[in-house]
Design a protein around this motif. Structure first.
Motif, PDB file in Angstrom:
ATOM      1  N   TRP A 269     -37.349  44.733 -85.654  1.00 50.50           N
ATOM      2  CA  TRP A 269     -36.644  44.304 -84.460  1.00 50.50           C
ATOM      3  C   TRP A 269     -37.439  43.189 -83.775  1.00 50.50           C
ATOM      4  CZ3 TRP A 269     -31.862  46.076 -83.248  1.00 50.50           C
ATOM      5  CH2 TRP A 269     -31.440  47.250 -83.867  1.00 50.50           C
ATOM      6  N   ILE A 270     -36.732  42.217 -83.239  1.00 54.31           N
ATOM      7  CA  ILE A 270     -37.352  41.108 -82.523  1.00 54.31           C
ATOM      8  C   ILE A 270     -37.290  41.402 -81.027  1.00 54.31           C
ATOM      9  CG2 ILE A 270     -37.255  38.636 -82.025  1.00 54.31           C
ATOM     10  CD1 ILE A 270     -35.878  38.300 -84.757  1.00 54.31           C
ATOM     11  N   GLU A 271     -38.443  41.445 -80.382  1.00 52.22           N
ATOM     12  CA  GLU A 271     -38.497  41.774 -78.962  1.00 52.22           C
ATOM     13  C   GLU A 271     -38.113  40.564 -78.112  1.00 52.22           C
ATOM     14  OE1 GLU A 271     -41.666  43.392 -75.605  1.00 52.22           O
ATOM     15  OE2 GLU A 271     -42.340  42.897 -77.615  1.00 52.22           O
ATOM     16  N   VAL A 272     -37.242  40.811 -77.151  1.00 48.05           N
ATOM     17  CA  VAL A 272     -36.870  39.778 -76.180  1.00 48.05           C
ATOM     18  C   VAL A 272     -37.248  40.292 -74.805  1.00 48.05           C
ATOM     19  CG1 VAL A 272     -34.999  38.416 -75.188  1.00 48.05           C
ATOM     20  CG2 VAL A 272     -34.949  39.010 -77.628  1.00 48.05           C
ATOM     21  N   GLU A 273     -38.208  39.639 -74.176  1.00 46.36           N
ATOM     22  CA  GLU A 273     -38.690  40.109 -72.881  1.00 46.36           C
ATOM     23  C   GLU A 273     -38.705  38.957 -71.887  1.00 46.36           C
ATOM     24  OE1 GLU A 273     -42.729  41.905 -70.780  1.00 46.36           O
ATOM     25  OE2 GLU A 273     -42.560  41.862 -72.950  1.00 46.36           O
ATOM     26  N   SER A 274     -38.245  39.248 -70.703  1.00 49.99           N
ATOM     27  CA  SER A 274     -38.258  38.242 -69.646  1.00 49.99           C
ATOM     28  C   SER A 274     -39.686  38.048 -69.134  1.00 49.99           C
ATOM     29  CB  SER A 274     -37.358  38.674 -68.486  1.00 49.99           C
ATOM     30  OG  SER A 274     -37.535  37.823 -67.381  1.00 49.99           O
ATOM     31  N   ASN A 275     -40.029  36.800 -68.856  1.00 48.76           N
ATOM     32  CA  ASN A 275     -41.318  36.507 -68.247  1.00 48.76           C
ATOM     33  C   ASN A 275     -41.287  36.640 -66.727  1.00 48.76           C
ATOM     34  OD1 ASN A 275     -42.647  35.876 -70.704  1.00 48.76           O
ATOM     35  ND2 ASN A 275     -41.700  33.844 -70.708  1.00 48.76           N
ATOM     36  N   GLU A 276     -40.103  36.900 -66.201  1.00 48.49           N
ATOM     37  CA  GLU A 276     -39.958  37.056 -64.761  1.00 48.49           C
ATOM     38  C   GLU A 276     -40.545  38.400 -64.326  1.00 48.49           C
ATOM     39  OE1 GLU A 276     -38.684  34.808 -62.672  1.00 48.49           O
ATOM     40  OE2 GLU A 276     -38.400  33.420 -64.334  1.00 48.49           O
ATOM     41  N   PRO A 277     -41.093  38.456 -63.108  1.00 49.62           N
ATOM     42  CA  PRO A 277     -41.664  39.727 -62.600  1.00 49.62           C
ATOM     43  C   PRO A 277     -40.571  40.670 -62.123  1.00 49.62           C
ATOM     44  CG  PRO A 277     -41.878  38.011 -60.956  1.00 49.62           C
ATOM     45  CD  PRO A 277     -41.281  37.339 -62.173  1.00 49.62           C
ATOM     46  N   ILE A 278     -39.688  41.046 -63.043  1.00 51.19           N
ATOM     47  CA  ILE A 278     -38.583  41.943 -62.714  1.00 51.19           C
ATOM     48  C   ILE A 278     -38.900  43.321 -63.290  1.00 51.19           C
ATOM     49  CG2 ILE A 278     -36.110  42.386 -62.985  1.00 51.19           C
ATOM     50  CD1 ILE A 278     -35.749  39.358 -63.359  1.00 51.19           C
ATOM     51  N   TYR A 279     -39.081  44.292 -62.428  1.00 53.60           N
ATOM     52  CA  TYR A 279     -39.466  45.633 -62.879  1.00 53.60           C
ATOM     53  C   TYR A 279     -38.291  46.589 -62.770  1.00 53.60           C
ATOM     54  CZ  TYR A 279     -44.148  43.733 -62.747  1.00 53.60           C
ATOM     55  OH  TYR A 279     -45.254  42.964 -62.981  1.00 53.60           O
ATOM     56  N   THR A 280     -38.189  47.488 -63.734  1.00 55.23           N
ATOM     57  CA  THR A 280     -37.042  48.390 -63.814  1.00 55.23           C
ATOM     58  C   THR A 280     -37.340  49.781 -63.276  1.00 55.23           C
ATOM     59  OG1 THR A 280     -37.684  48.968 -66.073  1.00 55.23           O
ATOM     60  CG2 THR A 280     -36.115  47.175 -65.801  1.00 55.23           C
ATOM     61  N   TRP A 281     -38.609  50.050 -62.949  1.00 54.86           N
ATOM     62  CA  TRP A 281     -39.003  51.377 -62.449  1.00 54.86           C
ATOM     63  C   TRP A 281     -40.088  51.189 -61.402  1.00 54.86           C
ATOM     64  CZ3 TRP A 281     -43.512  54.198 -62.120  1.00 54.86           C
ATOM     65  CH2 TRP A 281     -43.395  55.580 -61.883  1.00 54.86           C
ATOM     66  N   LYS A 282     -39.894  51.804 -60.237  1.00 52.70           N
ATOM     67  CA  LYS A 282     -40.861  51.682 -59.164  1.00 52.70           C
ATOM     68  C   LYS A 282     -41.115  53.049 -58.553  1.00 52.70           C
ATOM     69  CE  LYS A 282     -39.309  47.009 -57.937  1.00 52.70           C
ATOM     70  NZ  LYS A 282     -38.869  46.106 -56.847  1.00 52.70           N
ATOM     71  N   SER A 283     -42.388  53.377 -58.312  1.00 52.67           N
ATOM     72  CA  SER A 283     -42.732  54.645 -57.666  1.00 52.67           C
ATOM     73  C   SER A 283     -44.156  54.572 -57.146  1.00 52.67           C
ATOM     74  CB  SER A 283     -42.600  55.808 -58.667  1.00 52.67           C
ATOM     75  OG  SER A 283     -42.943  57.031 -58.045  1.00 52.67           O
ATOM     76  N   ASN A 284     -44.324  54.947 -55.885  1.00 51.60           N
ATOM     77  CA  ASN A 284     -45.645  55.013 -55.266  1.00 51.60           C
ATOM     78  C   ASN A 284     -46.440  53.710 -55.445  1.00 51.60           C
ATOM     79  OD1 ASN A 284     -45.273  57.715 -54.425  1.00 51.60           O
ATOM     80  ND2 ASN A 284     -45.876  58.467 -56.434  1.00 51.60           N
ATOM     81  N   GLY A 285     -45.748  52.597 -55.297  1.00 52.46           N
ATOM     82  CA  GLY A 285     -46.419  51.299 -55.368  1.00 52.46           C
ATOM     83  C   GLY A 285     -46.680  50.792 -56.771  1.00 52.46           C
ATOM     84  N   ILE A 286     -46.329  51.582 -57.795  1.00 57.68           N
ATOM     85  CA  ILE A 286     -46.520  51.163 -59.192  1.00 57.68           C
ATOM     86  C   ILE A 286     -45.177  50.711 -59.753  1.00 57.68           C
ATOM     87  CG2 ILE A 286     -47.183  51.921 -61.513  1.00 57.68           C
ATOM     88  CD1 ILE A 286     -48.977  54.008 -60.153  1.00 57.68           C
TER      89      ILE A 286
END
Length: 222
Positions: A202-219
Motif C-alpha cells: 500500500w502507498i501511504e498518502v499523508e497530509s503535511n498539514e497539522p491536522i489532527y484527528t484525535w485530541k485528548s488532554n492536550g495531546i
C-alpha cells in the motif's frame, strides 16, 4: 456518473457509536442524576448537527464512517438528515450506505455517506482472518469505466490480515495507530501494524498539514 476531469473528494469520520452504547454500562445511580436516555438523545442530536454542517458544504463525494450507531431509531434519524440535503432541483444529493446483515447485533458499524450519482455498492468482507463484519466493509464504484473500491476499517486488533483489492483500492478508516511523527507527544501506537500495511504494497498518502484527528488532554494524534 463522474466525468474524467472531476476530482473525487473522500473523507473519513468516526461517529463515536461506542460512546453511545457504552452509556448502558453506567454506575448504578438514580435516574435524576444519570439520565441515560437524555444523554443518548443529546449525542444523536450532536451527530446529526455535525453531519448536516459537513454535507451542506457540498465538498465531499464519499465519507467513510466508523462507529455508526446500529440502533434502528438513531440510524433512521441520521439517515433523515442526510436525505434532507438537496440540490438546486430539489433532488437528494447523498445517501447512507451501510451493511444490512450483521452477526450478533453489534452496537455500531462501518458505513458510507455517498453522493448518489456515484451509484456505489457496499460489500461486507467475511474473512475470519480480518475484522468482524461491523468493523470492515468495501465500497465499490466506477469512474470512466474503471472500477474503484474503498476498504473502510475500524481496527481493534492487530494480528489481522491486511485486505488487498484487485481494483484501484483505497484503504482508510480509524486504525487506532500512529507513528511518532503523527503525535504531538512523539509516542507511536501500534506502529508495527502500519508497517505491515506498507509491506503489503500500500502507498501511504499523508497530509503535511497539522491536522489532527484525535485530541485528548492536550495531546494530538493523526
Amino acid at each position: 456518473m463522474v466525468n474524467q476531469n472531476e476530482i473525487i473528494n473522500i473523507a473519513t469520520i468516526n461517529l463515536n457509536g461506542e460512546t453511545w452504547s457504552s452509556i448502558n454500562r453506567r454506575p448504578r445511580l438514580p435516574q435524576k442524576l444519570y439520565d441515560i436516555q437524555h444523554i443518548k438523545e443529546e449525542l444523536t442530536k450532536s451527530t446529526k448537527e455535525g453531519i448536516k454542517i459537513i454535507l451542506e458544504k457540498d465538498i465531499y463525494d464519499i465519507i467513510a464512517v466508523q462507529e455508526l450507531v446500529f440502533s434502528e431509531k438513531e440510524r433512521a434519524e441520521i439517515e433523515t438528515v442526510i436525505e434532507e440535503i438537496k440540490d438546486a432541483t430539489g433532488k437528494t444529493i447523498y445517501e447512507l450506505i451501510c451493511p444490512q446483515f450483521l452477526k450478533r447485533n453489534p452496537h455500531f458499524t462501518v458505513g458510507y455517506i455517498v453522493r448518489k450519482n456515484l451509484q456505489a455498492e457496499i460489500n461486507t468482507i467475511n474473512d475470519k482472518n480480518t475484522l468482524s463484519n461491523n468493523r470492515i466493509s468495501k465500497l465499490k464504484f466506477t469512474i470512466c469505466d474503471k472500477e474503484f473500491s474503498i476498504i473502510n476499517m475500524h481496527v481493534n486488533k492487530y494480528t489481522i490480515d491486511i485486505p488487498v483489492g484487485n481494483e484501484n483500492t483505497i484503504l482508510l478508516g480509524d486504525m487506532n495507530a500512529c507513528t511518532e511523527n503523527q503525535a504531538t507527544d512523539n509516542k507511536a501506537i501500534n506502529v508495527k501494524f502500519l508497517k505491515r500495511i506498507k509491506n503489503k504494497g500500500w502507498i501511504e498518502v499523508e497530509s503535511n498539514e497539522p491536522i489532527y484527528t484525535w485530541k485528548s488532554n492536550g495531546i494530538e494524534k493523526k
